[in-house]
Design a protein around this motif. Structure first.
Motif, short mmCIF file in Angstrom:
data_model
loop_
_atom_site.label_atom_id
_atom_site.label_comp_id
_atom_site.label_asym_id
_atom_site.label_seq_id
_atom_site.Cartn_x
_atom_site.Cartn_y
_atom_site.Cartn_z
N ARG B 35 -53.91 50.98 -44.53
CA ARG B 35 -55.09 51.14 -45.38
C ARG B 35 -55.39 49.85 -46.15
O ARG B 35 -56.55 49.46 -46.31
N ALA B 36 -54.33 49.20 -46.68
CA ALA B 36 -54.55 48.03 -47.52
C ALA B 36 -54.92 46.80 -46.70
O ALA B 36 -55.66 45.93 -47.18
N THR B 37 -54.43 46.72 -45.46
CA THR B 37 -54.67 45.54 -44.63
C THR B 37 -56.02 45.58 -43.93
O THR B 37 -56.67 44.54 -43.73
N ALA B 38 -56.45 46.78 -43.55
CA ALA B 38 -57.62 46.93 -42.69
C ALA B 38 -58.88 46.22 -43.21
O ALA B 38 -59.64 45.65 -42.41
N PRO B 39 -59.14 46.22 -44.53
CA PRO B 39 -60.36 45.53 -44.97
C PRO B 39 -60.29 44.01 -44.80
O PRO B 39 -61.31 43.34 -44.90
N ARG B 40 -59.06 43.46 -44.58
CA ARG B 40 -58.90 42.01 -44.59
C ARG B 40 -58.57 41.39 -43.25
O ARG B 40 -58.84 40.21 -43.03
N LEU B 41 -57.93 42.16 -42.37
CA LEU B 41 -57.40 41.62 -41.12
C LEU B 41 -57.52 42.68 -40.03
O LEU B 41 -57.46 43.87 -40.34
N PRO B 42 -57.60 42.25 -38.75
CA PRO B 42 -57.47 43.24 -37.68
C PRO B 42 -56.11 43.91 -37.76
O PRO B 42 -55.09 43.22 -37.93
N VAL B 43 -56.08 45.23 -37.69
CA VAL B 43 -54.79 45.92 -37.77
C VAL B 43 -54.79 47.10 -36.80
O VAL B 43 -55.77 47.85 -36.72
N ILE B 44 -53.72 47.19 -36.03
CA ILE B 44 -53.53 48.36 -35.17
C ILE B 44 -52.23 49.03 -35.56
O ILE B 44 -51.34 48.41 -36.15
N GLY B 45 -52.13 50.31 -35.25
CA GLY B 45 -50.92 51.04 -35.63
C GLY B 45 -50.50 52.01 -34.56
O GLY B 45 -51.29 52.41 -33.70
N TRP B 46 -49.23 52.37 -34.62
CA TRP B 46 -48.70 53.39 -33.72
C TRP B 46 -47.66 54.21 -34.47
O TRP B 46 -46.93 53.68 -35.33
N SER B 47 -47.64 55.50 -34.20
CA SER B 47 -46.61 56.38 -34.73
C SER B 47 -46.09 57.22 -33.58
O SER B 47 -46.87 57.58 -32.68
N PRO B 48 -44.80 57.57 -33.58
CA PRO B 48 -44.31 58.45 -32.51
C PRO B 48 -44.88 59.87 -32.64
O PRO B 48 -44.82 60.64 -31.69
N SER B 49 -45.45 60.21 -33.80
CA SER B 49 -45.97 61.56 -34.02
C SER B 49 -47.44 61.63 -33.61
O SER B 49 -48.29 60.90 -34.16
N GLU B 50 -47.75 62.53 -32.68
CA GLU B 50 -49.13 62.66 -32.23
C GLU B 50 -50.04 63.08 -33.38
O GLU B 50 -51.17 62.61 -33.51
N SER B 51 -49.53 63.98 -34.24
CA SER B 51 -50.40 64.45 -35.32
C SER B 51 -50.66 63.34 -36.33
O SER B 51 -51.75 63.23 -36.88
N THR B 52 -49.64 62.48 -36.58
CA THR B 52 -49.88 61.34 -37.46
C THR B 52 -50.90 60.39 -36.86
O THR B 52 -51.82 59.92 -37.55
#
Lengths: 343, 343
Positions: B35-52
């Motif tokens: 959340r904090a990085t997204a307004p400033r830099l390209p950011v991608i994420g992954w979680s092992p939890s499908e619901s997350t």
């Protein structure tokens, strides 16, 4: 717990009160009691410090110049004398009470109770004594730190023993209720064991933690966040106040400290041998949750009739409290909160 | 500390940043970083939890479906990979990093650092790794608990060793500064010793205290006030989180725990023999006061030139921190806060 035919409880019932209050010692607790009591009852106060007496008088309160005048006035008014001085001053004060007002209504606000009962029985055996302990406070101290709402919502222990006259207890409890507290009836020794665990031991833990943190130097201090800040907060209390309450409750505190050392020692052994902290984390988490949820099952009951001392002590032991007091046709009627029966 | 001819510090200087950020694990810390990085830099994420992954995508963030896709994208973008998973998952994750992006920029947010350095050196020796530890958190966990301002004003440790490339350190530190943290440079082992004292030991003390309180039954729980509430607060943290951080820092925590046991043991001996708690109250009060007053003597300095790693470690050891970073003509220029020289 429930008397067979409990009288109805009237929410506007007014508790019995002493005709007047005489406060000896005008620090944080005594000064706050003076401010909170003055709008409701005649109250006079005395402090050994001339500047404290001056400050209280400047703020419009009735302050007398000597202990003798204060105790003589209390004798004349049948006032409740409140010892709000450091417990180390109690022997001297009690000897003066014995000389000037030997059968006076008497309470105190010290954080230990069994030792004070012993002193009172020895030095002022005819005093109508009911020990009490308002569990309110801040890290501040002195007259200037006091406030009329210090006791609002706070637990206030009022002691009961086999010798307690419920009528005298009711005047002390009534004052505590009038100042906004929840009244918790307790045996003096049970009180001391409880506060060793939930007040005095937390102070020792905070003091030890603060020092372990300091040994880590400037980097550790810079990294410290809320777990360290919260865990060391009460180490900021003035050392002489911590010593007075902890040293005054020596036997009970040693027992609590030994339990704390045992908990930590078992965790240390487990961490060093198997690497696991399962036991202390599961047990500690469960205990914290129970603490946060405490009191959620309390329901109102009405106490009256005989054996009020036993009924009240049962309320306190069960985690309940008293929220109202009145004098009915058949004697005292007490509104209490008690865990809901499972059956 | 002071370079001979420090460049002027421009308050609007922008810190170096990685071209993109790839966050592995979207719990409280990873989700807040996203959340904090997204307004400033390209950011991608992954979680092992499908619901997350679903929740994060629903909230408008770029989430990929597999670890492989995340690491491949990071490799392509020369992104900074942030391991924000539980430290127990690190060996598996690091093996995948070694397969897919063996020389990637890499950091993590675990609360232990020396053990992670050892794992990275063993499993991904070519990664451009800079260990970090944002010291922010709440008792909550999971994606939903995250917030973009979690790091504002919080200390964020960024590690330095003899092998650290200051340029790679600067990108991790630059990200931490951009998210609002104070950057604290530290050697990994010194970090572990410090957090054992000021974070992990406070958790063990809280857990022990909660259980000693519970052993006092309902009366003790009813009397518990702020000293007990504050002293046990972090025992409310989920047991598995406490275990992960404390058990992961075993050696340093045993040392800190032994110091704590020694402090309490000496107090116990003194209380039982002479009745005095003078030593622990005076020492603990002084330590708490020093903690409250920490950082009051810091003044701004500008670091540049050679031996930046040593200069930065000196800042951290002294209780200082880094508040700004820029790339100047002669390389990195660093704004740091350091204790005022006495001379």
């Amino acid at each position: 717990m429930h008397p067979r035919n409990p009288p109805e409880w009237a929410d506007d019932a007014a508790p019995p009160l002493p005709p007047a209050v005489c406060i000896i010692g005008l620090g944080l607790i005594g000064g706050s009691m003076m401010r909170a009591t003055a709008p409701r009852l005649p109250v006079i106060g005395w402090s050994p410090s001339e500047s404290t007496r001056g400050s209280a008088a400047d703020d419009g309160f009735e302050v007398v110049g000597t202990l003798e005048v204060a105790l003589s006035a209390a004798q004349e008014l049948d006032a409740l004398v409140v010892l709000a001085a450091p417990v180390t001053a109690f022997p001297i004060l009690l000897r003066r009470v014995a000389e000037i007002a030997p059968a006076v209504r008497l309470t105190d606000v010290a954080s230990v109770k069994h030792a004070v009962y012993e002193q009172v029985f020895e030095l002022v055996p005819n005093a109508r004594y009911v020990g009490s302990h308002p569990m309110a406070g801040t890290a501040e101290s002195g007259w200037a730190a006091g406030s009329a709402d210090l006791f609002a919502g706070a637990p206030w222990v009022t002691c009961l023993t086999d010798e307690t006259d419920p009528e005298e207890w009711a005047r002390v409890a009534g004052l505590a209720l009038t100042l906004g507290s929840r009244v918790i009836p307790a045996d003096p020794t049970a009180h001391d064991a409880a506060v060793a665990r939930i007040s005095h031991l937390p102070h020792l833990f905070a003091l030890a933690l603060a020092q372990v943190g300091a040994l880590g130097g400037a980097l550790a201090q810079a990294l410290a966040a809320s777990s360290f800040a919260d865990g060391t907060r009460v180490a900021g209390t003035r050392p002489e106040l911590i010593r007075a309450m902890c040293e005054g409750n020596r036997d009970a505190l040693i027992d609590a400290l030994d339990e704390g050392l045992a908990q930590l020692g078992v965790a240390r052994g487990s961490l060093a041998s198997t690497g696991s902290l399962n036991k202390i984390t599961e047990g500690g988490h469960r205990a914290r949750k129970a603490f946060v949820d405490r009191g959620a099952d309390l329901v109102p009951v009405t106490l009256a009739g005989n054996e009020l001392v036993d009924q009240l002590l049962a309320v306190g032991s069960a985690g309940g409290h008293v929220s109202g007091l009145a004098r009915g046709d058949g004697g005292l009627v007490i509104r209490a909160w008690y865990p809901e029966d499972d059956d």
